[in-house]
Design an enzyme around this catalytic site. Structure first.
Site, PDB file in Angstrom:
ATOM      1  N   LYS A 268      -6.926 -45.136  41.798  1.00 41.83           N
ATOM      2  CA  LYS A 268      -7.605 -45.161  40.507  1.00 41.83           C
ATOM      3  C   LYS A 268      -6.702 -44.439  39.531  1.00 41.83           C
ATOM      4  CE  LYS A 268     -11.401 -42.646  39.463  1.00 41.83           C
ATOM      5  NZ  LYS A 268     -12.844 -42.302  39.333  1.00 41.83           N
TER       6      LYS A 268
ATOM      7  N   ASP B 214     -14.420 -29.994  39.992  1.00 42.28           N
ATOM      8  CA  ASP B 214     -13.307 -30.815  40.466  1.00 42.28           C
ATOM      9  C   ASP B 214     -11.968 -30.318  39.915  1.00 42.28           C
ATOM     10  OD1 ASP B 214     -13.602 -31.404  37.836  1.00 42.28           O
ATOM     11  OD2 ASP B 214     -13.705 -33.576  38.079  1.00 42.28           O
TER      12      ASP B 214
ATOM     13  N   GLY C 133     -19.116 -31.597  46.482  1.00 46.88           N
ATOM     14  CA  GLY C 133     -18.598 -32.950  46.202  1.00 46.88           C
ATOM     15  C   GLY C 133     -17.477 -32.875  45.186  1.00 46.88           C
TER      16      GLY C 133
END
Lengths: 321, 321
Positions: B67, B222, B292
């Site tokens: 991506k 993240d 996550g």
């Protein structure tokens, strides 16, 4: 967005356009207007393939994106496909949206040839007459064709580990009307310019094979462990490169730096010579050496040129993405 | 090659398909059948944009690619375009040729929601009744919708730094027929499952805001420096993640590990729970926490599913590339 398939590119992209794009982006890199991103290169554990991404951003040229792909060593034997497969994706730097997709195989060959030619234009003696070639594979024919345009070469001398491949070089010379001669490595002392394009892991060209005043373009070393020329040769030469960080880590300079023969500060960006902030060659006796490691910005610059050429010729495929 | 434009994807991709693809690739990662490549993420010095690549290879699923894209913070105000822009490129792992291009914006929202849902399915108590939401932005609505499908939730409690955004959550709850209630962070002690989805650089949810037996999915961290929950909470919880390397470097666990509250060995891959090689939750009093961080393989897995759905529905654009 626009798509330019691989099949269109040989008819679109000239050596001149490749040269202009690569020269310009080397200059932009040295001026701090363009930067390459960290390279991703992974052995994927399938088909013995190496796969990865080389990205970058040329702020001045407004070109953002990456080349993705790699080396599939069994493509030719198993599927009649070339082993190096890559694709370039360009993005709009104002929005982050993808703007173009360009087949990356032919352009990679031409941008690599353009890099050694840029180094010859800016670093070889003006009166160079003899061109030496180390390597005679598919890519060597591109390097040779492009190099011949940079000086009035009267003769080409060539060497390859497998001499049966030398007719590849002879054919290009024949087409260009320049005599070709197979030589031992000792014969390279006759050359004024030497282009080395092999995938060797041990040096072929030794310091004693090189005469004073020669310019050498080492184009094959792009991985840790690869080596085309004796490290001592870099200590004798003034060393230039496309990108210093790559040169000293995965380029030809990795060995001379590791052995303490030269320091990082002894490696200069070719862009500085193009921009006039480094004098380049300063005498007819100086040996100059260009360590061409291959950077993503070369691919992006040439791809951006291809997109413009494809638009002008009406062969770009427009997709409403 | 096949192209699936962004505009087609909301009609193609379901939460179920996203969930199945993400669950499967988490399992493959833990089994050693799939790996993510190093992430490239660069501030390009133009439009304040962050741009980069997340690639990977799922050997079992036969999915290779990346991506590319990033965050253009002025897109909405300047051009009415969403700020997160990305595109997925898939490659044939047998040849290295590009095989598909897929719009990456909507799928990123769904794959992120799928990740927290996978963690709820495998780690939350079966009798969970109250869902807590920290964060009420655009992505929070995706997380909430997907989470509601995992247990028979009777009530949702929500908190956001800017309370005026809470109606985003109330609207989703209304559509799902579940009562919604705005609460202080203290009110999170009522929740059996908490999903945190903010871009905070300081913790909101403290260890004392969490009751025994709760499952927490931290989905916002993240990047180095970001933090959603008190590091002490990770010491009290059994910690799971999508990928350990990312969790301890750029995920929520970075802080607890840096402070010595937990060790790398205390962080477990959710794939091990899916594969049955880690027991997951072992009591009704245990606090479980899923960190996550978001991996490229999630994007690739969901994109491969989209390509199949687009082919079946006849909406993939075929380009002779």
């Amino acid at each position: 967005m626009l798509i330019v398939p691989e099949r269109e590119i040989p008819d679109l992209l000239t050596r001149e356009a490749s040269f202009a794009a690569v020269e310009k982006v080397f200059a932009a890199m040295d001026a701090g207007d363009a930067c390459n991103f960290p390279v991703v290169r992974e052995a994927i554990g399938h088909e013995d393939a190496l796969y990865g991404f080389k990205g970058g951003f040329d702020r001045k040229g407004g070109v953002l994106g990456l080349k993705a792909g790699g080396f599939w060593p069994h493509n030719m034997e198993r599927r009649q496909l070339i082993n190096h497969q890559s694709t370039v994706f360009l993005f709009d730097p104002d929005t982050g949206k993808v703007s173009a997709m360009v087949g990356g195989n032919y352009l990679t060959a031409l941008r690599t040839a353009a890099a050694s030619s840029v180094s010859i234009r800016h670093l070889a003696r003006k009166d160079a007459k003899v061109l030496g070639m180390i390597g005679a594979g598919h890519q060597a024919t591109f390097q040779l064709r492009a190099a011949l345009e940079q000086r009035d070469f009267e003769r080409v001398v060539g060497w390859n580990y497998h001499p049966d491949m030398l007719p590849n070089l002879a054919k290009v010379c024949d087409e260009a009307g320049v005599p070709f001669q197979a030589v031992d490595l000792d014969g390279m002392t006759e050359a004024d310019v030497i282009v080395s394009i092999t995938s060797a892991f041990a040096p072929s060209l030794m310091a004693d094979h090189v005469a004073p005043g020669t310019h050498i373009a080492c184009m094959g070393t792009d991985t840790k462990g690869k080596q085309e020329v004796e490290a001592q040769l870099l200590a004798r030469a003034t060393v230039f490169t496309d990108e210093i960080a790559q040169s000293i880590s995965i380029g030809e300079a990795q060995h001379a730096v590791a052995e303490g023969l030269i320091a990082e500060a002894d490696v200069h960006q070719i862009g500085a010579v193009i921009n006039g902030t480094h004098p380049g060659r300063t005498s007819n006796e100086e040996i100059t050496l260009f360590d061409g490691t291959g950077v993503g910005l070369q691919d992006l610059a040439v791809s951006a040129a291809i997109v413009e050429l494809a638009k002008a010729k009406g062969v770009a495929i427009e997709v409403d993405f």
